[in-house]
Scaffold this motif. Structure first.
Motif, PDB file in Angstrom:
ATOM      1  N   HIS A 194      -8.409   1.580  -0.088  1.00  0.00           N
ATOM      2  CA  HIS A 194      -8.489   0.155  -0.374  1.00  0.00           C
ATOM      3  C   HIS A 194      -9.636  -0.501   0.401  1.00  0.00           C
TER       4      HIS A 194
ATOM      5  N   ARG B 269       0.823  -1.189   0.000  1.00  0.00           N
ATOM      6  CA  ARG B 269       0.000   0.000   0.000  1.00  0.00           C
ATOM      7  C   ARG B 269       0.862   1.245   0.000  1.00  0.00           C
TER       8      ARG B 269
ATOM      9  N   ALA C 164      -5.584  -4.020   4.311  1.00  0.00           N
ATOM     10  CA  ALA C 164      -4.287  -3.523   4.770  1.00  0.00           C
ATOM     11  C   ALA C 164      -3.780  -4.403   5.894  1.00  0.00           C
TER      12      ALA C 164
ATOM     13  N   ASN D 295      -4.070   0.656  10.254  1.00  0.00           N
ATOM     14  CA  ASN D 295      -3.155   1.107   9.210  1.00  0.00           C
ATOM     15  C   ASN D 295      -3.952   1.750   8.069  1.00  0.00           C
TER      16      ASN D 295
ATOM     17  N   THR E 230      -9.170  -2.577   9.487  1.00  0.00           N
ATOM     18  CA  THR E 230      -8.236  -3.180   8.543  1.00  0.00           C
ATOM     19  C   THR E 230      -8.380  -4.695   8.595  1.00  0.00           C
TER      20      THR E 230
ATOM     21  N   PRO F  25       3.191  -4.816   8.084  1.00  0.00           N
ATOM     22  CA  PRO F  25       3.161  -3.630   7.222  1.00  0.00           C
ATOM     23  C   PRO F  25       4.331  -3.614   6.248  1.00  0.00           C
TER      24      PRO F  25
END
Length: 455
Positions: free
Chosen positions: A439, A2, A391, A396, A357, A237
């Motif tokens: 997203h 991302r 994500a 996030n 998320t 992440p």
């Protein structure tokens, strides 16, 4: 992977401080005659922060911040400087407080946030509209504000919240810890509840998980513990989402979560929460681990089955070992009851939007399902919308995703009807900001294995 594209916003000029007297007021500042900034202190010592743009649209966004381990404890009115700047540029006034202490502060935060809102009305003006929003612990606080203060707040946005309640949330942590200790260290004596030595407890879990990751047998058992904890299969992440059948990659993400987030919550955060309610609030008496395993999502079971087969282990033997192991009793009913005073009831008294998320490895997406079920039972489904962002990791969100969520609630309050909250329309709303870093996706979280609030 991302990306987070930053909106172009002019930097604020140096602020001129203007003193204001008053028992709950600190000072006001003006940023180049465009934004007023007001700080102050409530009677319990917590601080607050207001920012009001020159083009204020009459709406105040009341921000509840997440878990802060300390030692510093500043007031916050947005999740990031980038979000702060974008919302001010769009004409929203921002308000938020520090709470009077660090760690788990939900019981104190509810009254403090309302007092902060009252201070805004006294020092600035009565707002036309108030939208409460918050992330993580702040999402939990926001969901409670939505149930308790309909005379003060018009709408609520709870981001990555533990809306099922802290008790079932931490029972999933307990199930993961119980699985790890029973299968990887059957003679271990590390406490699963009533944590007193945080450092050694956290070190124990870290070392146990790291050692297990070195063998096929250990990785299979880590996957089983992760399944009972409802850990996502994409949590690190900065990585791309693994393919749906890439069980090895799924386990690597869960190992990352078990060696980081899990150890923190099972040691330091649990100890802090236990100290706030006066005892242990988790148990696993009555839990049938064979039944819990059969009730897991198909993806979780497929991963565990594949890794157990690869390791040459019997899942039935390990589930039998869990069934036979000594259990954690619900030793402090008063602590359980105290914690449950702050579990959302599923009776919102205003529109509420949740945003989660899909890869949240701290406050799991599975916690959304029991909350939705409560809202359905209470007949309040028209007030709730639940959305998900693809994500990895906890809260996030990109700036565009946050702003799109706020714009969605604003439209709901202006029109009296929900605009579409489909992923396509949420992403389009985010794209209206001029960037492309949103997203929202269709997503169905796995069921929470043990959603009960009481033994």
């Amino acid at each position: 992977m991302r990306s987070k594209k930053k909106p172009v916003i002019a930097a604020a000029a140096a602020m001129t401080v203007v003193a204001i007297t008053g028992s709950a007021v600190g000072c006001a500042e003006t940023a180049d005659a465009t934004t007023r900034k007001i700080t102050g202190t409530l009677s319990d010592g917590s601080t607050y922060l207001f920012e009001v743009p020159a083009n204020w649209n009459g709406t105040v966004l009341l921000y509840s911040h997440g878990y802060n381990p300390g030692p510093s404890n500043p007031a916050k009115n947005a999740g990031s400087a980038e979000v702060n700047e974008k919302l001010l540029a769009d004409g929203y006034a921002l308000a938020g407080g520090s709470y009077p202490g660090v760690g788990w502060q939900t019981p104190n935060a509810l009254g403090d946030q309302i007092a902060t809102l009252d201070q805004f009305a006294a020092q600035v003006a009565a707002p036309r509209r108030v939208i409460a929003w918050g992330e993580s612990m702040g999402g939990e606080i926001t969901s409670l504000l939505a149930e308790r203060y309909p005379d003060k707040i018009d709408g609520a946005i709870a981001m990555c919240p533990a809306v099922a309640g802290t008790v079932p949330w931490f029972n999933t942590y307990l199930d993961g810890a119980f699985t790890l200790r029973t299968l990887l260290d059957p003679d271990g004596t590390v406490p699963l509840v009533n944590i007193t030595d945080v450092a050694s407890t956290q070190s124990y879990w870290t070392q146990l998980v790291e050692n297990a990751q070195k063998t096929a047998e250990g990785r299979a058992r880590l996957a089983l513990a992760a399944a009972f904890t409802t850990l996502p299969t994409w949590s690190q992440p900065g990585t791309s989402e693994p393919a749906g059948t890439d069980h090895a990659a799924h386990e690597r993400n869960q190992y990352y979560s078990l060696s980081t987030t899990f150890t923190l919550f099972q040691a330091a955060v649990r100890a802090d929460m236990e100290s706030k309610v006066g005892g242990a609030f988790s148990w696993n008496t009555g839990a049938d681990y064979r039944e819990l395993f059969s009730g897991l999502g198909q993806g979780a079971k497929a991963e565990v089955d594949a890794l157990y087969k690869q390791a040459g282990l019997s899942i039935e033997d390990d589930l039998g070992a869990l069934q036979a192991a000594p259990r954690i009793e619900p030793s402090d009913p008063q602590a359980i009851a105290k914690m449950n005073e702050y579990a959302p009831t599923g009776s919102p008294r205003m529109p509420i939007l949740t945003v989660h998320t899909t890869g949240d490895d701290a406050v799991f997406p599975s916690l959304e399902s029991p909350y939705a079920a409560k809202v359905r039972t209470n007949g309040d489904t028209a007030l709730l919308r639940q959305t998900y962002v693809s994500a990895p990791g906890h809260c996030n969100f990109t700036t565009d995703e946050v702003v799109a969520s706020i714009k969605t609630m604003d439209q709901r309050l202006s029109s009296g009807a929900w605009p579409s909250t489909s992923p396509e329309d949420m992403n389009k709303r985010a794209a209206d900001n001029g960037t492309d870093s949103s997203h929202f996706v269709e997503f169905q979280p796995d069921p929470l294995p043990r959603p009960e609030l009481y033994p």
